[in-house]
Design a protein around this motif. Structure first.
Motif, PDB file in Angstrom:
ATOM      1  N   LEU A   1      -7.420 -10.060   3.325  1.00 49.41           N
ATOM      2  CA  LEU A   1      -8.670  -9.575   2.882  1.00 49.41           C
ATOM      3  C   LEU A   1     -10.006 -10.530   3.178  1.00 49.41           C
ATOM      4  O   LEU A   1      -9.893 -11.561   3.052  1.00 49.41           O
ATOM      5  N   ASP A   2     -10.750  -9.773   4.000  1.00 52.13           N
ATOM      6  CA  ASP A   2     -11.969 -10.511   3.932  1.00 52.13           C
ATOM      7  C   ASP A   2     -13.052  -9.783   3.289  1.00 52.13           C
ATOM      8  O   ASP A   2     -12.760  -8.969   2.181  1.00 52.13           O
ATOM      9  N   GLU A   3     -14.265 -10.189   3.370  1.00 53.80           N
ATOM     10  CA  GLU A   3     -15.412  -9.667   2.278  1.00 53.80           C
ATOM     11  C   GLU A   3     -15.358  -8.174   2.373  1.00 53.80           C
ATOM     12  O   GLU A   3     -15.602  -7.411   1.546  1.00 53.80           O
ATOM     13  N   ALA A   4     -15.424  -7.502   3.590  1.00 53.90           N
ATOM     14  CA  ALA A   4     -15.417  -6.085   3.926  1.00 53.90           C
ATOM     15  C   ALA A   4     -14.111  -5.497   3.261  1.00 53.90           C
ATOM     16  O   ALA A   4     -14.408  -4.237   2.901  1.00 53.90           O
ATOM     17  N   GLY A   5     -13.019  -6.151   3.665  1.00 59.94           N
ATOM     18  CA  GLY A   5     -11.908  -5.244   2.950  1.00 59.94           C
ATOM     19  C   GLY A   5     -11.941  -5.358   1.478  1.00 59.94           C
ATOM     20  O   GLY A   5     -11.724  -4.499   0.580  1.00 59.94           O
ATOM     21  N   ARG A   6     -12.379  -6.407   0.983  1.00 56.97           N
ATOM     22  CA  ARG A   6     -12.466  -6.578  -0.447  1.00 56.97           C
ATOM     23  C   ARG A   6     -13.602  -5.488  -1.053  1.00 56.97           C
ATOM     24  O   ARG A   6     -13.299  -4.883  -1.985  1.00 56.97           O
ATOM     25  N   ALA A   7     -14.740  -5.222  -0.548  1.00 55.48           N
ATOM     26  CA  ALA A   7     -15.564  -4.515  -0.988  1.00 55.48           C
ATOM     27  C   ALA A   7     -15.035  -2.927  -0.713  1.00 55.48           C
ATOM     28  O   ALA A   7     -15.127  -2.128  -1.506  1.00 55.48           O
ATOM     29  N   LYS A   8     -14.278  -2.586   0.157  1.00 54.57           N
ATOM     30  CA  LYS A   8     -13.625  -1.465   0.383  1.00 54.57           C
ATOM     31  C   LYS A   8     -12.546  -1.026  -0.599  1.00 54.57           C
ATOM     32  O   LYS A   8     -12.465   0.126  -1.140  1.00 54.57           O
ATOM     33  N   LEU A   9     -11.659  -2.182  -0.784  1.00 49.98           N
ATOM     34  CA  LEU A   9     -10.794  -1.978  -2.169  1.00 49.98           C
ATOM     35  C   LEU A   9     -11.513  -1.922  -3.352  1.00 49.98           C
ATOM     36  O   LEU A   9     -11.008  -0.956  -4.268  1.00 49.98           O
ATOM     37  N   THR A  10     -12.583  -2.587  -3.702  1.00 53.98           N
ATOM     38  CA  THR A  10     -13.389  -2.447  -4.804  1.00 53.98           C
ATOM     39  C   THR A  10     -14.035  -1.031  -5.024  1.00 53.98           C
ATOM     40  O   THR A  10     -13.851  -0.407  -6.134  1.00 53.98           O
ATOM     41  N   ALA A  11     -14.299  -0.378  -3.856  1.00 55.54           N
ATOM     42  CA  ALA A  11     -15.035   0.831  -3.896  1.00 55.54           C
ATOM     43  C   ALA A  11     -13.880   1.904  -4.191  1.00 55.54           C
ATOM     44  O   ALA A  11     -14.110   2.821  -4.924  1.00 55.54           O
TER      45      ALA A  11
ATOM     46  N   GLN B   1      -4.166   5.819 -13.608  1.00 55.06           N
ATOM     47  CA  GLN B   1      -4.159   4.474 -14.141  1.00 55.06           C
ATOM     48  C   GLN B   1      -3.203   3.679 -13.507  1.00 55.06           C
ATOM     49  O   GLN B   1      -3.214   2.217 -13.148  1.00 55.06           O
ATOM     50  N   ASP B   2      -2.285   4.186 -12.995  1.00 53.83           N
ATOM     51  CA  ASP B   2      -1.291   3.314 -11.829  1.00 53.83           C
ATOM     52  C   ASP B   2      -1.868   2.887 -10.747  1.00 53.83           C
ATOM     53  O   ASP B   2      -1.619   1.592 -10.408  1.00 53.83           O
ATOM     54  N   VAL B   3      -2.599   3.828 -10.111  1.00 52.49           N
ATOM     55  CA  VAL B   3      -3.170   3.291  -8.931  1.00 52.49           C
ATOM     56  C   VAL B   3      -4.311   2.289  -9.307  1.00 52.49           C
ATOM     57  O   VAL B   3      -4.556   1.189  -8.366  1.00 52.49           O
ATOM     58  N   VAL B   4      -5.182   2.583 -10.425  1.00 52.25           N
ATOM     59  CA  VAL B   4      -5.898   1.392 -10.718  1.00 52.25           C
ATOM     60  C   VAL B   4      -5.201   0.091 -10.905  1.00 52.25           C
ATOM     61  O   VAL B   4      -5.817  -0.864 -10.470  1.00 52.25           O
ATOM     62  N   GLY B   5      -4.208   0.029 -11.444  1.00 50.01           N
ATOM     63  CA  GLY B   5      -3.393  -1.038 -11.950  1.00 50.01           C
ATOM     64  C   GLY B   5      -2.974  -1.703 -10.471  1.00 50.01           C
ATOM     65  O   GLY B   5      -2.989  -3.009 -10.336  1.00 50.01           O
ATOM     66  N   TYR B   6      -2.307  -0.905  -9.434  1.00 47.35           N
ATOM     67  CA  TYR B   6      -2.027  -1.539  -8.097  1.00 47.35           C
ATOM     68  C   TYR B   6      -3.226  -2.183  -7.479  1.00 47.35           C
ATOM     69  O   TYR B   6      -3.304  -3.386  -7.126  1.00 47.35           O
ATOM     70  N   LEU B   7      -4.508  -1.397  -7.418  1.00 47.44           N
ATOM     71  CA  LEU B   7      -5.413  -2.129  -6.722  1.00 47.44           C
ATOM     72  C   LEU B   7      -6.018  -3.179  -7.513  1.00 47.44           C
ATOM     73  O   LEU B   7      -6.483  -4.275  -6.889  1.00 47.44           O
ATOM     74  N   ALA B   8      -6.169  -3.164  -8.629  1.00 45.96           N
ATOM     75  CA  ALA B   8      -7.019  -4.300  -9.302  1.00 45.96           C
ATOM     76  C   ALA B   8      -5.748  -5.330  -9.373  1.00 45.96           C
ATOM     77  O   ALA B   8      -6.324  -6.857  -9.145  1.00 45.96           O
ATOM     78  N   ASP B   9      -4.692  -5.617  -9.600  1.00 43.73           N
ATOM     79  CA  ASP B   9      -3.889  -6.394  -9.355  1.00 43.73           C
ATOM     80  C   ASP B   9      -3.825  -7.166  -7.914  1.00 43.73           C
ATOM     81  O   ASP B   9      -3.646  -8.325  -7.909  1.00 43.73           O
ATOM     82  N   PHE B  10      -3.941  -6.254  -7.060  1.00 49.17           N
ATOM     83  CA  PHE B  10      -4.072  -7.093  -5.749  1.00 49.17           C
ATOM     84  C   PHE B  10      -5.284  -7.673  -5.487  1.00 49.17           C
ATOM     85  O   PHE B  10      -5.345  -8.594  -4.994  1.00 49.17           O
ATOM     86  N   LEU B  11      -6.510  -6.896  -5.885  1.00 51.66           N
ATOM     87  CA  LEU B  11      -7.574  -7.691  -5.820  1.00 51.66           C
ATOM     88  C   LEU B  11      -7.660  -8.806  -6.565  1.00 51.66           C
ATOM     89  O   LEU B  11      -8.501 -10.075  -6.268  1.00 51.66           O
ATOM     90  N   ASN B  12      -7.187  -9.247  -7.692  1.00 49.46           N
ATOM     91  CA  ASN B  12      -7.246 -10.179  -8.510  1.00 49.46           C
ATOM     92  C   ASN B  12      -5.978 -11.274  -8.254  1.00 49.46           C
ATOM     93  O   ASN B  12      -5.734 -12.218  -8.748  1.00 49.46           O
ATOM     94  N   GLY B  13      -5.191 -10.863  -7.460  1.00 55.57           N
ATOM     95  CA  GLY B  13      -3.901 -11.630  -7.046  1.00 55.57           C
ATOM     96  C   GLY B  13      -2.921 -12.039  -8.014  1.00 55.57           C
ATOM     97  O   GLY B  13      -2.358 -12.737  -7.734  1.00 55.57           O
ATOM     98  N   VAL B  14      -2.894 -10.984  -8.670  1.00 59.45           N
ATOM     99  CA  VAL B  14      -1.698 -11.107 -10.019  1.00 59.45           C
ATOM    100  C   VAL B  14      -0.733 -10.035  -9.644  1.00 59.45           C
ATOM    101  O   VAL B  14       0.353 -10.038 -10.648  1.00 59.45           O
ATOM    102  N   GLY B  15      -0.680  -9.331  -8.707  1.00 60.95           N
ATOM    103  CA  GLY B  15       0.571  -8.458  -8.523  1.00 60.95           C
ATOM    104  C   GLY B  15       1.940  -9.160  -8.132  1.00 60.95           C
ATOM    105  O   GLY B  15       1.804 -10.417  -7.875  1.00 60.95           O
ATOM    106  N   GLY B  16       2.824  -8.237  -8.092  1.00 62.04           N
ATOM    107  CA  GLY B  16       4.196  -8.805  -7.801  1.00 62.04           C
ATOM    108  C   GLY B  16       4.274  -8.944  -6.234  1.00 62.04           C
ATOM    109  O   GLY B  16       3.526  -8.590  -5.622  1.00 62.04           O
ATOM    110  N   GLU B  17       5.302  -9.947  -5.725  1.00 61.21           N
ATOM    111  CA  GLU B  17       5.487  -9.955  -4.473  1.00 61.21           C
ATOM    112  C   GLU B  17       5.193  -8.671  -3.477  1.00 61.21           C
ATOM    113  O   GLU B  17       4.961  -8.711  -2.494  1.00 61.21           O
TER     114      GLU B  17
END
Length: 110
Positions: free
Chosen positions: A92-102, A46-62
């Motif tokens: 992130l480009d589209e390929a990077g976003r797709a990789k992080l989403t996977a 769940q922690d890892v999911v949180g880090y990845l989701a926050d980064f993808l959504n641009g809401v994580g801390g600095e």
């Protein structure tokens, strides 16, 4: 009249301490690489999911992304996800976003 020297550390000129700092720094680096000083993060899926989701959504801390990618995780499966995420080029480009989403979906299935 005595001259005042500003570059003294513990009563000795600072340059005299330089030969001590290099070996101490090298020993610390060797100990870290050998695993003597390594501390793995005890993150859950769940922690890892949180880090990845926050980064993808641009809401994580600095510094959240840096913290996540730079600290090994005790669980080998989650650490494999972290290592793969660390290799995604930024910004992130589209390929990077797709990789992080996977990777996010992989973490959710853990």
């Amino acid at each position: 009249m005595a001259r005042h020297r500003q570059w003294h550390v513990l009563g000795a000129p600072a340059w005299l301490l330089l030969p001590l700092t290099i070996p101490v720094g090298l020993l610390a680096k060797l100990a870290e690489r050998a695993g003597w000083l390594r501390r793995d993060a005890d993150l859950t899926a769940q922690d890892v999911v949180g880090y990845l989701a926050d980064f993808l959504n641009g809401v994580g801390g600095e510094w959240d992304w840096d913290d996540f990618t730079s600290m090994p995780i005790a669980d080998p499966k989650l650490d494999a996800i972290r290592r793969k995420a660390e290799l995604v080029p930024l910004p992130l480009d589209e390929a990077g976003r797709a990789k992080l989403t996977a990777l996010l979906e992989q973490a959710r299935s853990q």
